[in-house]
Design a protein around this motif. Sequence first.
Motif, PDB file in Angstrom:
ATOM      1  N   ILE A 292       0.844  -1.203   0.000  1.00 55.15           N
ATOM      2  CA  ILE A 292       0.000   0.000   0.000  1.00 55.15           C
ATOM      3  C   ILE A 292       0.875   1.248   0.000  1.00 55.15           C
ATOM      4  CG2 ILE A 292      -1.650   1.344   1.351  1.00 55.15           C
ATOM      5  CD1 ILE A 292      -2.855  -1.263   2.334  1.00 55.15           C
ATOM      6  N   VAL A 293       1.900   1.257   0.848  1.00 54.51           N
ATOM      7  CA  VAL A 293       2.816   2.403   0.914  1.00 54.51           C
ATOM      8  C   VAL A 293       3.510   2.605  -0.429  1.00 54.51           C
ATOM      9  CG1 VAL A 293       4.917   3.290   2.002  1.00 54.51           C
ATOM     10  CG2 VAL A 293       3.157   2.181   3.395  1.00 54.51           C
ATOM     11  N   SER A 294       3.957   1.493  -1.039  1.00 55.72           N
ATOM     12  CA  SER A 294       4.626   1.567  -2.342  1.00 55.72           C
ATOM     13  C   SER A 294       3.692   2.113  -3.411  1.00 55.72           C
ATOM     14  CB  SER A 294       5.125   0.179  -2.737  1.00 55.72           C
ATOM     15  OG  SER A 294       5.644   0.183  -4.048  1.00 55.72           O
ATOM     16  N   TYR A 295       2.455   1.624  -3.385  1.00 53.78           N
ATOM     17  CA  TYR A 295       1.443   2.048  -4.359  1.00 53.78           C
ATOM     18  C   TYR A 295       1.143   3.543  -4.220  1.00 53.78           C
ATOM     19  CZ  TYR A 295      -3.011   1.862  -6.942  1.00 53.78           C
ATOM     20  OH  TYR A 295      -4.033   2.065  -7.843  1.00 53.78           O
ATOM     21  N   LEU A 296       0.949   3.996  -2.986  1.00 55.35           N
ATOM     22  CA  LEU A 296       0.672   5.412  -2.745  1.00 55.35           C
ATOM     23  C   LEU A 296       1.854   6.283  -3.170  1.00 55.35           C
ATOM     24  CD1 LEU A 296      -1.089   5.250   0.748  1.00 55.35           C
ATOM     25  CD2 LEU A 296      -2.158   5.686  -1.471  1.00 55.35           C
ATOM     26  N   GLY A 297       3.052   5.767  -2.952  1.00 57.53           N
ATOM     27  CA  GLY A 297       4.243   6.508  -3.363  1.00 57.53           C
ATOM     28  C   GLY A 297       4.288   6.722  -4.867  1.00 57.53           C
ATOM     29  N   VAL A 298       3.942   5.675  -5.623  1.00 59.59           N
ATOM     30  CA  VAL A 298       3.911   5.781  -7.091  1.00 59.59           C
ATOM     31  C   VAL A 298       2.850   6.776  -7.526  1.00 59.59           C
ATOM     32  CG1 VAL A 298       3.380   4.533  -9.217  1.00 59.59           C
ATOM     33  CG2 VAL A 298       4.863   3.490  -7.503  1.00 59.59           C
ATOM     34  N   LEU A 299       1.678   6.714  -6.888  1.00 54.46           N
ATOM     35  CA  LEU A 299       0.600   7.646  -7.238  1.00 54.46           C
ATOM     36  C   LEU A 299       1.030   9.091  -7.019  1.00 54.46           C
ATOM     37  CD1 LEU A 299      -2.614   5.926  -5.788  1.00 54.46           C
ATOM     38  CD2 LEU A 299      -1.994   6.177  -8.191  1.00 54.46           C
ATOM     39  N   ILE A 300       1.647   9.353  -5.853  1.00 56.39           N
ATOM     40  CA  ILE A 300       2.070  10.725  -5.523  1.00 56.39           C
ATOM     41  C   ILE A 300       3.108  11.224  -6.526  1.00 56.39           C
ATOM     42  CG2 ILE A 300       3.277  12.118  -3.803  1.00 56.39           C
ATOM     43  CD1 ILE A 300       1.911  10.335  -1.663  1.00 56.39           C
ATOM     44  N   ASP A 301       4.027  10.339  -6.918  1.00 58.33           N
ATOM     45  CA  ASP A 301       5.092  10.737  -7.846  1.00 58.33           C
ATOM     46  C   ASP A 301       4.572  11.043  -9.249  1.00 58.33           C
ATOM     47  OD1 ASP A 301       6.977  10.510  -5.884  1.00 58.33           O
ATOM     48  OD2 ASP A 301       7.610   8.482  -6.444  1.00 58.33           O
ATOM     49  N   HIS A 302       3.425  10.456  -9.610  1.00 60.82           N
ATOM     50  CA  HIS A 302       2.938  10.587 -10.987  1.00 60.82           C
ATOM     51  C   HIS A 302       1.611  11.326 -11.103  1.00 60.82           C
ATOM     52  CE1 HIS A 302       5.830   7.240 -11.267  1.00 60.82           C
ATOM     53  NE2 HIS A 302       5.988   7.605 -12.519  1.00 60.82           N
ATOM     54  N   ILE A 303       1.196  12.018 -10.062  1.00 60.22           N
ATOM     55  CA  ILE A 303      -0.087  12.744 -10.109  1.00 60.22           C
ATOM     56  C   ILE A 303      -0.062  13.803 -11.213  1.00 60.22           C
ATOM     57  CG2 ILE A 303      -1.454  14.502  -8.894  1.00 60.22           C
ATOM     58  CD1 ILE A 303      -1.074  12.970  -6.343  1.00 60.22           C
ATOM     59  N   HIS A 304      -1.156  13.833 -11.978  1.00 61.64           N
ATOM     60  CA  HIS A 304      -1.362  14.917 -12.942  1.00 61.64           C
ATOM     61  C   HIS A 304      -2.312  15.913 -12.276  1.00 61.64           C
ATOM     62  CE1 HIS A 304      -2.816  17.126 -16.447  1.00 61.64           C
ATOM     63  NE2 HIS A 304      -1.792  16.661 -17.125  1.00 61.64           N
ATOM     64  N   VAL A 305      -1.823  17.108 -12.001  1.00 59.11           N
ATOM     65  CA  VAL A 305      -2.588  18.086 -11.226  1.00 59.11           C
ATOM     66  C   VAL A 305      -3.894  18.453 -11.926  1.00 59.11           C
ATOM     67  CG1 VAL A 305      -2.562  20.399 -10.213  1.00 59.11           C
ATOM     68  CG2 VAL A 305      -0.490  18.993 -10.171  1.00 59.11           C
ATOM     69  N   GLY A 306      -3.852  18.547 -13.254  1.00 62.08           N
ATOM     70  CA  GLY A 306      -5.075  18.883 -14.000  1.00 62.08           C
ATOM     71  C   GLY A 306      -6.145  17.826 -13.819  1.00 62.08           C
ATOM     72  N   ALA A 307      -5.763  16.542 -13.887  1.00 63.36           N
ATOM     73  CA  ALA A 307      -6.723  15.455 -13.686  1.00 63.36           C
ATOM     74  C   ALA A 307      -7.282  15.491 -12.269  1.00 63.36           C
ATOM     75  CB  ALA A 307      -6.064  14.107 -13.967  1.00 63.36           C
ATOM     76  N   LEU A 308      -6.402  15.766 -11.291  1.00 64.79           N
ATOM     77  CA  LEU A 308      -6.849  15.838  -9.902  1.00 64.79           C
ATOM     78  C   LEU A 308      -7.854  16.971  -9.711  1.00 64.79           C
ATOM     79  CD1 LEU A 308      -6.663  14.886  -6.989  1.00 64.79           C
ATOM     80  CD2 LEU A 308      -4.651  16.336  -6.705  1.00 64.79           C
ATOM     81  N   LEU A 309      -7.604  18.111 -10.353  1.00 60.54           N
ATOM     82  CA  LEU A 309      -8.542  19.236 -10.264  1.00 60.54           C
ATOM     83  C   LEU A 309      -9.883  18.888 -10.894  1.00 60.54           C
ATOM     84  CD1 LEU A 309      -6.210  22.279 -11.078  1.00 60.54           C
ATOM     85  CD2 LEU A 309      -7.351  21.803  -8.898  1.00 60.54           C
ATOM     86  N   VAL A 310      -9.836  18.228 -12.048  1.00 61.61           N
ATOM     87  CA  VAL A 310     -11.074  17.833 -12.730  1.00 61.61           C
ATOM     88  C   VAL A 310     -11.833  16.810 -11.897  1.00 61.61           C
ATOM     89  CG1 VAL A 310     -11.991  16.567 -14.718  1.00 61.61           C
ATOM     90  CG2 VAL A 310     -10.310  18.381 -15.064  1.00 61.61           C
ATOM     91  N   GLY A 311     -11.134  15.774 -11.420  1.00 59.97           N
ATOM     92  CA  GLY A 311     -11.792  14.736 -10.626  1.00 59.97           C
ATOM     93  C   GLY A 311     -12.330  15.265  -9.316  1.00 59.97           C
ATOM     94  N   GLY A 312     -11.518  16.047  -8.614  1.00 61.39           N
ATOM     95  CA  GLY A 312     -11.949  16.588  -7.327  1.00 61.39           C
ATOM     96  C   GLY A 312     -13.129  17.530  -7.452  1.00 61.39           C
TER      97      GLY A 312
END
Length: 517
Positions: A160-180
């Motif tokens: 889980i920690v490894s998975y979350l680390g990968v997500l944080i490293d590769h977040i696309h801010v535009g997608a996060l803004l659209v999704g959120g």
Amino acid sequence: MKNNLSSYLSYTKNDLPAGLVVFLVALPLCLGIALASGAPLFAGIITGIVGGIVVGFLSGSSLSVSGPAAGLTVIVLNAITDLGSYEVFLLALVIAGALQLALGFFKAGIIGLYFPSSVIKGMLAAIGLILILKQIPHFFGVNANAVGEAEYSIWNLGSIVSYLGVLIDHIHVGALLVGGSSILLMILWDRPALKKIPAFKLIPKELVAVCFGLGLNSVFAAMNSPLAITSSHLVNLPVFESLGSVKESFSLPDFSQLTNPDVYIVAVTLAIIASLETLLSVEAVDKMDPAKRRTPQNRELKAQGVGNLICGLIGGLPMTAVIVRSTANLNANAKSKMSAIYHGIFLAAAVGFIPFLLNKIPLASLAAVLILVGFKLTKPALYKQQIRLGIEQFIPFIVTIVAILATDLLTGIIIGMAVGVFFILKANYKVPYFFDKESTGEGDQSINIRLSEHVSFLNKASLQLTLDHLPHNSKVVIDGTSSKNIDVDALEVIHNFKSTAKERGIMLDLKAVPELV
């Protein structure tokens, strides 16, 4: 048939607008469920069209709407991976449709009554959790190859920690803004104060979220902003420029895998879960129908079987009657099944005439829609409700969730059913009779055992245990005058006790207890 058709058409002023509302709800869900299933997005549209037009025509339900179901996403996602290709999965879907059709002809429409509600709720809650987890990469705009860098298991803290680390490293801010913002908008859209405004009641929140996401990303793109979401994270539906391109957009089942036993395991799983979800949905819709019409269950299984068979042959996803679209249909004041048919026609028109617009929808918006769908399936209130119902309901419920998350959907349901049946047997174990006990002044005991209306083999163990523990030198009456049926297994226990009662000094009197043949 002519009279029925004219009757249906007489409700056009109600059914046509309702069909449009259902289409607006169904479009993002068809795309989103295909995304969650790991299937081509066009497959979700195919199923929506077939579910609307074909199943809508064949079904005996007046208000239910069929299409791709969130409850089947886990099966489809795992099956495509396990079977090796989408084409092999389509073969399993063809067989599943044939099995549903057979279930309808064999009048198996009552199968839903044999599944404990706690297990069904546990299944849906587990699907909700999985649905949310699977949408996280799309919500954050993370590429599939990046997610593949981390092994993910909900039972392993390190992964889980490894998975979350990968997500944080590769977040696309535009997608996060659209999704959120899409999630926030849908939550606000459902606020009671806003629901008092007619427009907020008529326009589906899912459509609002998708349109908002599309608009926001178009603004990012027009500004050449790094926040703009790239085409790899947008909907990708085929654009039909000729008849040949239409044919190329459909997938065909791989019949060379007919001897593959795994295909049949997937087919049976699909047939059972899809049938169960359909029967539960139509039952819920029938209860909400103002006209109190009843859906013929076996006819519904046949209609769903035909629909799934067709979807398997042309590249669609599996379908069920779905409660979200059906509820939208009812709330839009639909009067007959023509509204479901109209919604299928609208879906076909959309993919035929506006694919360029649909292909601008961000996957982050669809992920937001599905995350809320998943939350509704596994919301905290459901867990609280099961706790309040008691341990007999909560334990099968929670065991089903844990088992599905730890294994797979079918295995998890079987484990949950086993636990549920245990509690059913335990309940039956306790109530085969009424036990009255009196003491005389001389120390003797008089015991009256009044058998209940139905004494089955499920009561055998309890009856045996009670008779074994009766005190020596007592007077016992076993009264069957209220019983309509006493199972042979229970009769054997009673008559075996009769043959040994004298050895324990027990005076036994049998009233209206049949002899063994």
